[in-house]
Motif scaffolding. Structure first.
Motif, PDB file in Angstrom:
ATOM      1  N   SER A 179      20.665  45.378  35.137  1.00 18.64           N
ATOM      2  CA  SER A 179      19.625  45.787  36.410  1.00 18.64           C
ATOM      3  C   SER A 179      19.440  46.954  35.844  1.00 18.64           C
ATOM      4  O   SER A 179      18.212  46.877  35.123  1.00 18.64           O
ATOM      5  N   GLY A 180      19.561  48.297  36.075  1.00 15.65           N
ATOM      6  CA  GLY A 180      19.187  49.292  35.988  1.00 15.65           C
ATOM      7  C   GLY A 180      19.506  50.085  34.005  1.00 15.65           C
ATOM      8  O   GLY A 180      19.893  49.410  33.390  1.00 15.65           O
ATOM      9  N   LYS A 181      18.645  50.398  34.194  1.00 12.56           N
ATOM     10  CA  LYS A 181      18.701  51.184  33.079  1.00 12.56           C
ATOM     11  C   LYS A 181      19.607  51.966  32.024  1.00 12.56           C
ATOM     12  O   LYS A 181      20.217  52.703  32.573  1.00 12.56           O
ATOM     13  N   ILE A 182      20.426  51.479  31.305  1.00 12.93           N
ATOM     14  CA  ILE A 182      21.631  52.246  30.800  1.00 12.93           C
ATOM     15  C   ILE A 182      20.960  52.805  29.424  1.00 12.93           C
ATOM     16  O   ILE A 182      20.593  52.341  28.230  1.00 12.93           O
ATOM     17  N   GLU A 183      21.560  54.241  29.192  1.00 15.06           N
ATOM     18  CA  GLU A 183      21.472  55.162  28.547  1.00 15.06           C
ATOM     19  C   GLU A 183      22.919  55.839  27.832  1.00 15.06           C
ATOM     20  O   GLU A 183      23.558  55.891  28.580  1.00 15.06           O
ATOM     21  N   ILE A 184      22.904  55.488  26.650  1.00 14.47           N
ATOM     22  CA  ILE A 184      24.441  55.678  25.810  1.00 14.47           C
ATOM     23  C   ILE A 184      23.888  57.178  24.772  1.00 14.47           C
ATOM     24  O   ILE A 184      22.986  56.992  24.246  1.00 14.47           O
ATOM     25  N   LEU A 234      29.255  58.014  26.906  1.00 10.63           N
ATOM     26  CA  LEU A 234      29.026  58.506  27.792  1.00 10.63           C
ATOM     27  C   LEU A 234      27.887  57.262  28.263  1.00 10.63           C
ATOM     28  O   LEU A 234      27.205  57.338  27.358  1.00 10.63           O
ATOM     29  N   ALA A 235      27.826  56.132  29.201  1.00  9.68           N
ATOM     30  CA  ALA A 235      27.289  55.420  29.472  1.00  9.68           C
ATOM     31  C   ALA A 235      26.558  55.897  30.865  1.00  9.68           C
ATOM     32  O   ALA A 235      26.907  56.432  31.540  1.00  9.68           O
ATOM     33  N   LEU A 236      25.663  55.978  30.785  1.00  9.98           N
ATOM     34  CA  LEU A 236      24.395  56.556  31.986  1.00  9.98           C
ATOM     35  C   LEU A 236      23.357  55.553  32.200  1.00  9.98           C
ATOM     36  O   LEU A 236      22.799  55.372  31.867  1.00  9.98           O
ATOM     37  N   GLU A 237      23.684  55.849  33.907  1.00  8.44           N
ATOM     38  CA  GLU A 237      23.114  54.925  34.707  1.00  8.44           C
ATOM     39  C   GLU A 237      21.954  56.088  35.435  1.00  8.44           C
ATOM     40  O   GLU A 237      22.863  56.185  36.725  1.00  8.44           O
ATOM     41  N   ARG A 238      20.946  56.277  34.791  1.00 11.27           N
ATOM     42  CA  ARG A 238      20.413  58.258  35.638  1.00 11.27           C
ATOM     43  C   ARG A 238      20.918  57.742  37.067  1.00 11.27           C
ATOM     44  O   ARG A 238      20.119  57.190  37.616  1.00 11.27           O
ATOM     45  N   PRO A 239      21.148  58.859  38.072  1.00  5.12           N
ATOM     46  CA  PRO A 239      21.992  60.009  37.484  1.00  5.12           C
ATOM     47  C   PRO A 239      23.683  60.072  37.591  1.00  5.12           C
ATOM     48  O   PRO A 239      23.988  61.100  37.282  1.00  5.12           O
ATOM     49  N   SER A 240      23.902  58.970  37.662  1.00  5.42           N
ATOM     50  CA  SER A 240      25.289  58.277  37.424  1.00  5.42           C
ATOM     51  C   SER A 240      25.723  58.431  36.274  1.00  5.42           C
ATOM     52  O   SER A 240      25.219  57.262  34.743  1.00  5.42           O
ATOM     53  N   VAL A 241      27.203  58.219  36.396  1.00  4.21           N
ATOM     54  CA  VAL A 241      27.792  57.906  34.572  1.00  4.21           C
ATOM     55  C   VAL A 241      28.767  56.844  34.679  1.00  4.21           C
ATOM     56  O   VAL A 241      29.226  56.334  35.997  1.00  4.21           O
ATOM     57  N   ALA A 242      27.941  55.541  34.624  1.00  9.10           N
ATOM     58  CA  ALA A 242      28.679  54.700  34.318  1.00  9.10           C
ATOM     59  C   ALA A 242      29.764  53.902  33.944  1.00  9.10           C
ATOM     60  O   ALA A 242      30.480  52.922  34.041  1.00  9.10           O
ATOM     61  N   LEU A 260      30.189  48.443  38.475  1.00 12.96           N
ATOM     62  CA  LEU A 260      29.926  48.321  38.013  1.00 12.96           C
ATOM     63  C   LEU A 260      29.799  46.884  36.431  1.00 12.96           C
ATOM     64  O   LEU A 260      29.429  47.349  35.161  1.00 12.96           O
ATOM     65  N   GLN A 261      30.680  46.785  36.468  1.00 13.87           N
ATOM     66  CA  GLN A 261      31.545  46.020  35.755  1.00 13.87           C
ATOM     67  C   GLN A 261      30.916  45.220  34.703  1.00 13.87           C
ATOM     68  O   GLN A 261      29.929  44.156  36.441  1.00 13.87           O
ATOM     69  N   ARG A 262      30.800  43.873  33.398  1.00 16.54           N
ATOM     70  CA  ARG A 262      30.502  42.965  34.145  1.00 16.54           C
ATOM     71  C   ARG A 262      29.103  43.020  34.659  1.00 16.54           C
ATOM     72  O   ARG A 262      28.304  42.106  34.203  1.00 16.54           O
ATOM     73  N   ARG A 263      28.378  43.706  33.990  1.00 11.07           N
ATOM     74  CA  ARG A 263      27.164  44.034  33.246  1.00 11.07           C
ATOM     75  C   ARG A 263      26.817  44.485  31.994  1.00 11.07           C
ATOM     76  O   ARG A 263      25.918  44.804  31.650  1.00 11.07           O
ATOM     77  N   GLY A 264      27.670  44.687  31.120  1.00  8.79           N
ATOM     78  CA  GLY A 264      27.703  44.733  29.409  1.00  8.79           C
ATOM     79  C   GLY A 264      28.151  46.173  29.285  1.00  8.79           C
ATOM     80  O   GLY A 264      27.434  46.260  28.023  1.00  8.79           O
ATOM     81  N   ILE A 265      28.462  46.641  30.027  1.00  6.13           N
ATOM     82  CA  ILE A 265      27.904  47.838  29.957  1.00  6.13           C
ATOM     83  C   ILE A 265      29.337  48.872  28.802  1.00  6.13           C
ATOM     84  O   ILE A 265      29.336  50.118  27.657  1.00  6.13           O
ATOM     85  N   GLY A 266      30.387  48.119  29.496  1.00  2.00           N
ATOM     86  CA  GLY A 266      31.367  48.022  28.035  1.00  2.00           C
ATOM     87  C   GLY A 266      31.217  47.731  26.470  1.00  2.00           C
ATOM     88  O   GLY A 266      31.527  48.738  25.863  1.00  2.00           O
ATOM     89  N   GLY A 267      30.629  46.832  26.942  1.00  2.00           N
ATOM     90  CA  GLY A 267      30.118  46.373  25.306  1.00  2.00           C
ATOM     91  C   GLY A 267      28.975  47.868  25.161  1.00  2.00           C
ATOM     92  O   GLY A 267      29.070  47.214  23.476  1.00  2.00           O
TER      93      GLY A 267
END
Ligand SMILES: CC(C)(COP(=O)(O)OP(=O)(O)OC[C@H]1O[C@@H](n2cnc3c(N)ncnc32)[C@H](O)[C@@H]1OP(=O)(O)O)[C@@H](O)C(=O)NCCC(=O)NCCS
Length: 175
Positions: free
Chosen positions: A2-7, A49-57, A86-93
């Motif tokens: 859902s949220g935008k993830i920045e690496i 880092l994977a960031l879902e601003r402002p948090s570290v995801a 936030l697991q199982r949303r593709g962030i680890g991948g």
């Protein structure tokens, strides 16, 4: 997702958030000593880092390593952690793939991991038999010792993995 993830690569200001992430993702394992030691290395460590601003995801580390008696460079992936909510949303991948791309660009030939075969198998990590871990791992951990060839080497690699100091702790290898 859902949220935008920045690496992006982490900096010193991110350490408190990284320190909070690991106990949440690994409630039964204390990975902070190795994470802190890796963050203090001055070279050869990619801390993403994977960031879902402002948090570290999420967070992932790739450590450049050598092979005994050879000039080729390989890398070790780990640890990898994503905030439980936030697991199982593709962030680890996303973290793994971003790190693999950077390793390939840096001409790293192979990435090794000691981790869940089902999870890392998703990215193509296959059982590694030519390169041996720096310490003898327990027999039942063997399926967890895996690697992914980045296609930058024409030869097949073998030998003992030479890790920098943060990884020279036998307990991390089940020894
Ligand atoms: C493992 C971890 C990093 C995965 O991150 P994530 O962002 O949840 O992973 P992704 O969203 O990219 O992938 C999720 C998929 O991987 C699977 N998966 C997650 N953890 C898994 C595991 N330990 N073993 C096997 N599959 C796993 C999920 O089932 C999911 O698949 P599905 O969507 O088809 O059901 C995260 O769950 C985590 O931090 N776990 C606790 C710490 C940990 O065990 N880290 C080391 C992994 S060896």
């Amino acid at each position: 997702m859902s949220g935008k993830i920045e690496i992006s690569e982490s900096g010193p200001d991110d350490e408190p958030a990284i320190e909070a992430l690991y106990p949440a993702a690994f409630p039964e394992e204390d990975l902070l000593p190795v994470v802190r030691a890796l963050l203090r290395e001055t070279s050869g460590v990619l801390s993403l880092l994977a960031l879902e601003r402002p948090s570290v995801a999420g967070h992932a580390v790739f450590t450049v390593c050598g092979l005994a008696g050879q000039t080729e460079s390989v890398a070790l992936l780990g640890p990898l952690a994503v905030r439980p909510a936030l697991q199982r949303r593709g962030i680890g991948g996303a973290l793994v793939r971003a790190g693999l791309e950077r390793m390939k660009a840096a001409r790293i030939q192979k990435v090794l991991v000691l981790g869940d075969p089902a999870y890392y198998g998703r990215f193509g990590f296959a059982p590694e038999t030519g390169i041996t871990p720096p310490y003898q791992i327990p027999e039942d951990w063997r399926p967890a010792w895996r690697s992914l060839d980045l296609g930058t080497a024409a030869i097949s690699l073998s030998g003992t993995l030479m890790v920098p100091a943060p990884w020279r702790v036998p307990a991390y290898w089940g020894a």
